[in-house]
Scaffold this motif. Structure first.
Motif, PDB file in Angstrom:
ATOM      1  N   LYS A  10       4.592  14.576  -0.465  1.00 10.80           N
ATOM      2  CA  LYS A  10       4.258  14.412  -1.521  1.00 10.80           C
ATOM      3  C   LYS A  10       4.306  12.782  -1.392  1.00 10.80           C
ATOM      4  N   GLU A  11       5.413  12.997  -1.132  1.00 11.20           N
ATOM      5  CA  GLU A  11       5.562  11.248  -1.168  1.00 11.20           C
ATOM      6  C   GLU A  11       4.956  10.818  -0.010  1.00 11.20           C
ATOM      7  N   GLN A  23       1.606   9.725  -2.289  1.00  5.76           N
ATOM      8  CA  GLN A  23       2.135   8.934  -3.185  1.00  5.76           C
ATOM      9  C   GLN A  23       2.196   7.272  -2.880  1.00  5.76           C
ATOM     10  N   GLN A  32      -1.463   5.639  -2.838  1.00  2.01           N
ATOM     11  CA  GLN A  32      -2.082   5.887  -3.568  1.00  2.01           C
ATOM     12  C   GLN A  32      -1.125   4.310  -4.184  1.00  2.01           C
ATOM     13  N   ASP A  33       0.274   4.269  -4.592  1.00  2.00           N
ATOM     14  CA  ASP A  33       0.749   2.952  -5.037  1.00  2.00           C
ATOM     15  C   ASP A  33       0.668   1.785  -4.262  1.00  2.00           C
TER      16      ASP A  33
END
Length: 230
Positions: free
Chosen positions: A82-83, A86, A89-90
């Motif tokens: 997940k990190e 993310q 996406q960030d």
């Protein structure tokens, strides 16, 4: 490959000690060339046709997805945890781009349906699977592609500085040698070109091998670029 998901974190995913302020933000030039020109490869496709879909395995900071997003091509990502999803996406949001769907998965278990994509991109990712896991990864790459779909797979060869500094254990099995969070991790570097080509040919009807070399004073990047058609 599964063990890798616990060591890949945002804080160690790119090398700030060498001056990087942001994660990688520009697309791999080889991907752009292979996607937009028929000059380099005997295997090509039209990425601009209607409903064309691309997946990147190990989409990292979204720098390669950026190319597809900016050209209004449907794209999707797969990341190890997940990190890292993310982070992708960030970083794309930082670049004022709308992030695509990024699912959690690994080389040997891609969480997308069969026969879904027209193209799969894997840049410096497949070698995180080793020995039999490498075969499973190739099978998975083929599974998610439509018939006629193309896979672009870039991975280091034995002349790469990283591979030279790693410990050979067996075919497609090394221990990562350089320092850092990956030290002593199991890696599936391609030490037997003919054997790996035969693996690819089990799952793809056409397979092409290319070589990409950048030789600097302190570091040599010597990679295979496989282009495969299902």
């Amino acid at each position: 490959m599964i063990k890798q998901n616990k060591i890949w974190l945002k804080k160690n995913s790119y090398e700030k000690k060498f001056g990087s302020k942001f994660p990688p933000s520009y697309p791999n030039e080889t991907v752009i060339k292979l996607c937009t020109s028929k000059r380099l490869s005997g295997i090509s496709t039209n990425i601009f046709k209607k409903n064309f879909k691309v997946i990147e395995i190990g989409c990292f900071a979204g720098n390669n997805l950026r190319f597809f997003i900016e050209n209004k091509i449907q794209c999707f990502g797969s990341e190890i945890n997940k990190e890292m999803a993310q982070l992708c996406q960030d970083n794309l949001k930082r670049l004022k781009l709308k992030p695509p769907l990024v699912k959690i998965g690994v080389n040997e278990k891609i969480n997308y349906n069969n026969n879904l994509f027209n193209m799969l991109v894997s840049i410096n990712t497949i070698h995180y699977s080793f020995k039999d896991g490498l075969v499973k990864a190739v099978k998975e790459y083929s599974r998610v592609l439509k018939k006629g779909g193309i896979a672009i797979i870039e991975t280091p060869n034995i002349d790469h500085t990283i591979v030279k500094n790693s410990k050979f254990i067996d075919d497609f099995h090394f221990k990562w040698g350089p320092s850092g969070f990956r030290k002593n991790s199991d890696m599936g570097f391609i030490n037997n070109e003919k054997k790996f080509m035969n693996i690819l040919k089990k799952f793809f009807k056409k397979v092409e091998i290319n070589y990409k070399i950048e030789n600097y004073k302190k570091f040599k990047m010597s990679n295979y670029v496989f282009v495969c058609q299902k």
